[in-house]
Enzyme design. Structure first.
Site, PDB file in Angstrom:
ATOM      1  N   ASP A 189       0.778  12.487  13.457  1.00 26.22           N
ATOM      2  CA  ASP A 189      -0.424  13.051  12.328  1.00 26.22           C
ATOM      3  C   ASP A 189       0.507  13.544  11.356  1.00 26.22           C
ATOM      4  O   ASP A 189       1.012  14.504  11.384  1.00 26.22           O
ATOM      5  CB  ASP A 189      -1.426  13.907  13.089  1.00 26.22           C
ATOM      6  CG  ASP A 189      -2.148  14.456  12.118  1.00 26.22           C
ATOM      7  OD1 ASP A 189      -2.242  14.358  10.804  1.00 26.22           O
ATOM      8  OD2 ASP A 189      -3.303  15.043  12.686  1.00 26.22           O
ATOM      9  N   GLY A 220      -2.697   0.697  10.383  1.00 21.65           N
ATOM     10  CA  GLY A 220      -3.515   0.425   9.277  1.00 21.65           C
ATOM     11  C   GLY A 220      -3.363  -0.737   8.654  1.00 21.65           C
ATOM     12  O   GLY A 220      -2.556  -1.573   9.059  1.00 21.65           O
ATOM     13  N   ASP A 257      -5.305   2.756  -7.426  1.00 18.35           N
ATOM     14  CA  ASP A 257      -6.024   2.208  -8.914  1.00 18.35           C
ATOM     15  C   ASP A 257      -6.960   3.680  -9.020  1.00 18.35           C
ATOM     16  O   ASP A 257      -7.387   3.767 -10.131  1.00 18.35           O
ATOM     17  CB  ASP A 257      -6.636   1.072  -8.779  1.00 18.35           C
ATOM     18  CG  ASP A 257      -7.860   0.646  -7.732  1.00 18.35           C
ATOM     19  OD1 ASP A 257      -7.480   1.278  -6.395  1.00 18.35           O
ATOM     20  OD2 ASP A 257      -8.679   0.383  -7.810  1.00 18.35           O
ATOM     21  N   TYR A 283     -10.848  11.672  -3.486  1.00 11.37           N
ATOM     22  CA  TYR A 283      -9.771  11.005  -3.094  1.00 11.37           C
ATOM     23  C   TYR A 283      -8.513  10.780  -3.935  1.00 11.37           C
ATOM     24  O   TYR A 283      -7.559  10.872  -3.754  1.00 11.37           O
ATOM     25  CB  TYR A 283     -10.666   9.537  -2.449  1.00 11.37           C
ATOM     26  CG  TYR A 283      -9.306   8.410  -2.271  1.00 11.37           C
ATOM     27  CD1 TYR A 283      -8.642   8.426  -0.991  1.00 11.37           C
ATOM     28  CD2 TYR A 283      -9.189   7.433  -3.049  1.00 11.37           C
ATOM     29  CE1 TYR A 283      -7.762   7.599  -0.631  1.00 11.37           C
ATOM     30  CE2 TYR A 283      -8.365   6.603  -2.700  1.00 11.37           C
ATOM     31  CZ  TYR A 283      -7.548   6.509  -1.655  1.00 11.37           C
ATOM     32  OH  TYR A 283      -6.547   5.325  -1.247  1.00 11.37           O
ATOM     33  N   LYS A 334      -4.578  11.582  -3.932  1.00 14.65           N
ATOM     34  CA  LYS A 334      -3.692  10.379  -4.098  1.00 14.65           C
ATOM     35  C   LYS A 334      -2.885  10.572  -5.423  1.00 14.65           C
ATOM     36  O   LYS A 334      -1.578  10.464  -5.050  1.00 14.65           O
ATOM     37  CB  LYS A 334      -4.319   9.129  -4.316  1.00 14.65           C
ATOM     38  CG  LYS A 334      -5.144   8.264  -3.173  1.00 14.65           C
ATOM     39  CD  LYS A 334      -4.136   8.361  -1.859  1.00 14.65           C
ATOM     40  CE  LYS A 334      -3.013   7.222  -1.852  1.00 14.65           C
ATOM     41  NZ  LYS A 334      -2.604   7.249  -0.710  1.00 14.65           N
ATOM     42  N   TRP A 379      -7.865  -2.343  -4.194  1.00 12.98           N
ATOM     43  CA  TRP A 379      -8.813  -3.181  -3.402  1.00 12.98           C
ATOM     44  C   TRP A 379      -8.293  -3.814  -2.278  1.00 12.98           C
ATOM     45  O   TRP A 379      -8.494  -4.957  -2.103  1.00 12.98           O
ATOM     46  CB  TRP A 379      -9.837  -4.178  -4.379  1.00 12.98           C
ATOM     47  CG  TRP A 379     -10.568  -3.475  -5.360  1.00 12.98           C
ATOM     48  CD1 TRP A 379     -10.412  -1.977  -5.951  1.00 12.98           C
ATOM     49  CD2 TRP A 379     -11.406  -4.130  -6.085  1.00 12.98           C
ATOM     50  NE1 TRP A 379     -11.233  -1.888  -6.928  1.00 12.98           N
ATOM     51  CE2 TRP A 379     -11.866  -3.027  -7.056  1.00 12.98           C
ATOM     52  CE3 TRP A 379     -12.376  -5.263  -5.927  1.00 12.98           C
ATOM     53  CZ2 TRP A 379     -12.975  -3.299  -7.978  1.00 12.98           C
ATOM     54  CZ3 TRP A 379     -13.347  -5.578  -6.950  1.00 12.98           C
ATOM     55  CH2 TRP A 379     -13.730  -4.583  -7.694  1.00 12.98           C
TER      56      TRP A 379
HETATM   57  N1  LIG Z   1      -7.819   0.452   1.256  1.00 11.88           N
HETATM   58  C1  LIG Z   1      -7.638   0.290  -0.124  1.00 11.88           C
HETATM   59  O1  LIG Z   1      -8.617  -0.493  -0.598  1.00 11.88           O
HETATM   60  C2  LIG Z   1      -6.536   0.816  -0.941  1.00 11.88           C
HETATM   61  C3  LIG Z   1      -6.471   0.687  -2.165  1.00 11.88           C
HETATM   62  C4  LIG Z   1      -5.243   1.289  -2.899  1.00 11.88           C
HETATM   63  C5  LIG Z   1      -4.538   2.079  -2.387  1.00 11.88           C
HETATM   64  N2  LIG Z   1      -4.451   2.070  -1.003  1.00 11.88           N
HETATM   65  C6  LIG Z   1      -3.654   3.149  -0.237  1.00 11.88           C
HETATM   66  O2  LIG Z   1      -2.768   2.130   0.412  1.00 11.88           O
HETATM   67  C7  LIG Z   1      -2.251   2.530   1.606  1.00 11.88           C
HETATM   68  C8  LIG Z   1      -2.664   1.981   2.714  1.00 11.88           C
HETATM   69  O3  LIG Z   1      -4.058   1.769   3.000  1.00 11.88           O
HETATM   70  P1  LIG Z   1      -4.866   0.831   4.173  1.00 11.88           P
HETATM   71  O4  LIG Z   1      -5.734   0.249   3.162  1.00 11.88           O
HETATM   72  O5  LIG Z   1      -3.781   0.182   4.834  1.00 11.88           O
HETATM   73  O6  LIG Z   1      -5.568   1.994   4.910  1.00 11.88           O
HETATM   74  P2  LIG Z   1      -5.924   2.176   6.326  1.00 11.88           P
HETATM   75  O7  LIG Z   1      -6.312   0.563   6.863  1.00 11.88           O
HETATM   76  O8  LIG Z   1      -7.015   2.981   6.370  1.00 11.88           O
HETATM   77  O9  LIG Z   1      -4.842   2.774   6.933  1.00 11.88           O
HETATM   78  C9  LIG Z   1      -4.466   3.821   6.999  1.00 11.88           C
HETATM   79  C10 LIG Z   1      -3.807   4.305   8.374  1.00 11.88           C
HETATM   80  O10 LIG Z   1      -3.526   5.728   8.208  1.00 11.88           O
HETATM   81  C11 LIG Z   1      -3.807   6.559   9.449  1.00 11.88           C
HETATM   82  N3  LIG Z   1      -4.098   7.738   9.095  1.00 11.88           N
HETATM   83  C12 LIG Z   1      -5.070   8.569   8.720  1.00 11.88           C
HETATM   84  N4  LIG Z   1      -4.878   9.651   8.737  1.00 11.88           N
HETATM   85  C13 LIG Z   1      -3.792  10.023   9.245  1.00 11.88           C
HETATM   86  C14 LIG Z   1      -2.633  11.206   9.676  1.00 11.88           C
HETATM   87  N5  LIG Z   1      -3.102  12.371   9.391  1.00 11.88           N
HETATM   88  N6  LIG Z   1      -1.577  10.730   9.997  1.00 11.88           N
HETATM   89  C15 LIG Z   1      -1.134   9.551  10.326  1.00 11.88           C
HETATM   90  N7  LIG Z   1      -1.822   8.626   9.984  1.00 11.88           N
HETATM   91  C16 LIG Z   1      -3.206   8.730   9.633  1.00 11.88           C
HETATM   92  C17 LIG Z   1      -5.153   5.968   9.822  1.00 11.88           C
HETATM   93  O11 LIG Z   1      -5.307   5.943  11.271  1.00 11.88           O
HETATM   94  P3  LIG Z   1      -6.980   6.173  11.611  1.00 11.88           P
HETATM   95  O12 LIG Z   1      -7.688   4.791  11.285  1.00 11.88           O
HETATM   96  O13 LIG Z   1      -6.697   6.271  13.305  1.00 11.88           O
HETATM   97  O14 LIG Z   1      -7.241   7.481  11.054  1.00 11.88           O
HETATM   98  C18 LIG Z   1      -4.852   4.365   9.434  1.00 11.88           C
HETATM   99  O15 LIG Z   1      -4.277   3.660  10.544  1.00 11.88           O
HETATM  100  C19 LIG Z   1      -2.815   4.219   1.746  1.00 11.88           C
HETATM  101  O16 LIG Z   1      -1.942   5.027   0.905  1.00 11.88           O
HETATM  102  C20 LIG Z   1      -4.100   3.900   0.587  1.00 11.88           C
HETATM  103  O17 LIG Z   1      -4.265   5.179   0.076  1.00 11.88           O
HETATM  104  C21 LIG Z   1      -5.496   1.633  -0.458  1.00 11.88           C
END
Ligand SMILES: NC(=O)c1ccc[n+]([C@@H]2O[C@H](COP(=O)([O-])OP(=O)(O)OC[C@H]3O[C@@H](n4cnc5c(N)ncnc54)[C@H](OP(=O)(O)O)[C@@H]3O)[C@@H](O)[C@H]2O)c1
Length: 281
Positions: free
Chosen positions: A47, A23, A107, A130, A134, A152
């Site tokens: 997973d 990710g 957030d 979602y 979380k 974000w």
């Molecule tokens: N993105 C945002 O804006 C945002 C904002 C606030 C907080 N967050 C939090 O920050 C953290 C990192 O987010 P990110 O932006 O890096 O997200 P991301 O780019 O979507 O990465 C998440 C990773 O988790 C993997 N994943 C999904 N389902 C899974 C499972 N069942 N088992 C193992 N891996 C799995 C995904 O793989 P696949 O792609 O192969 O499914 C992806 O590689 C998360 O906790 C997210 O909730 C994100």
């Protein structure tokens, strides 16, 4: 006998597990923790909705950085159980390893009714499926985790707003972007560095708000991307209602820390420049 240098969190090469390693945050964490003994597992490797089967998850870890998550905010509305299996059940499976844990949260646990930054003691009230997963994931993260809430996120890889705007800005003269949601766009490299500061300083466990300094709307972010990215594209400001996405989102979700010694992140504009530079803009 006193052992001054035995705390594995502060000294030497730690054995560190990263979930969701492919990710956008997972990749940044791998870079920032590169001098540790890393076990970086992608979705394919583990997973997290099921207990681990991979041999590399054997033994003890000095630290677990749990960045795997279901991050499809709109998709969670139509499959809340699927999202919960990953964000709640998955976090419980990771916590069951029993190692010091950083669980990343969002957030979107807040309802966005405030008009000044959300601090750690503010009451969550998620609007979306979602956001609920979380929040429940925070509670599933074991007895004494660091819960790092950020907002974000964007970086040089994966699906994110900055990359989408760079693509659209090169294809079109104008894009319509929401101007009634305000937050702090956070560069994953800066979040990974702040996370390292948190664990290296062994700051107290519990919830930490770690997001970029400053705030903006998505439309303002799009304008900054076009300006700094050298793209000739106009932003037409629209409302959330006009965009009509399935999941409700907070109108205001700026995060700040009220905790002493909280790692400070650079301004979002600095994060944007760092990301654009990495992308060759
Ligand atoms: N993105 C945002 O804006 C945002 C904002 C606030 C907080 N967050 C939090 O920050 C953290 C990192 O987010 P990110 O932006 O890096 O997200 P991301 O780019 O979507 O990465 C998440 C990773 O988790 C993997 N994943 C999904 N389902 C899974 C499972 N069942 N088992 C193992 N891996 C799995 C995904 O793989 P696949 O792609 O192969 O499914 C992806 O590689 C998360 O906790 C997210 O909730 C994100």
């Amino acid at each position: 006998m006193e052992h001054e240098h035995t705390d594995p969190l502060r000294t030497g090469r730690r054995r560190v597990l990263i979930t969701g390693a492919h990710g956008q945050l997972g990749r940044a964490l791998q870079e920032v923790f590169a001098d540790d003994d890393l076990v970086a597992l992608s979705h394919e490797d583990w997973d997290v909705a099921s207990p681990p089967r991979d041999d590399r998850v054997r033994g003890t870890f000095d630290l677990v950085l749990h960045s795997a998550a279901w991050t499809d905010v709109d998709g969670a509305e139509s499959d809340p159980q699927g999202a919960a299996a990953v964000n709640v059940g998955g976090t419980a499976n990771v916590a069951a390893l029993g190692a010091p844990l950083v669980a990343f949260s969002s957030d979107y646990v807040f309802d966005g009714r405030k008009r000044e930054p959300y601090v750690e003691s503010d009451a969550p009230n998620p609007l979306s499926a979602y956001g609920r997963t979380k929040l429940h994931g925070e509670a599933a993260a074991g007895d004494d985790p660091w819960v790092v809430r950020s907002s974000w996120l964007y970086g040089p890889t994966g699906h994110n707003f900055v990359r989408t705007m760079l693509r659209l800005g090169a294809e079109r003269d104008e894009v319509a972007v929401v101007d009634d949601q305000r937050g702090s766009p956070t560069y994953v490299g800066h979040l990974a560095t702040a996370t390292r500061e948190l664990v290296d300083s062994d700051l107290a466990r519990g919830v930490w708000h770690l997001a970029a300094d400053g705030d903006c709307t998505w439309a303002e972010l799009a304008e900054a991307i076009f300006e700094d990215g050298g793209l000739d594209c106009r932003v037409r400001r629209i409302s959330t209602a006009e965009l009509g996405r399935p999941a409700p989102r907070p109108a205001y979700s700026v995060l700040r820390s009220e905790r002493p010694a909280a790692p400070a992140l650079p301004h979002w504009r600095e994060g944007l420049r760092a990301c654009l530079e990495e992308l060759g803009h």
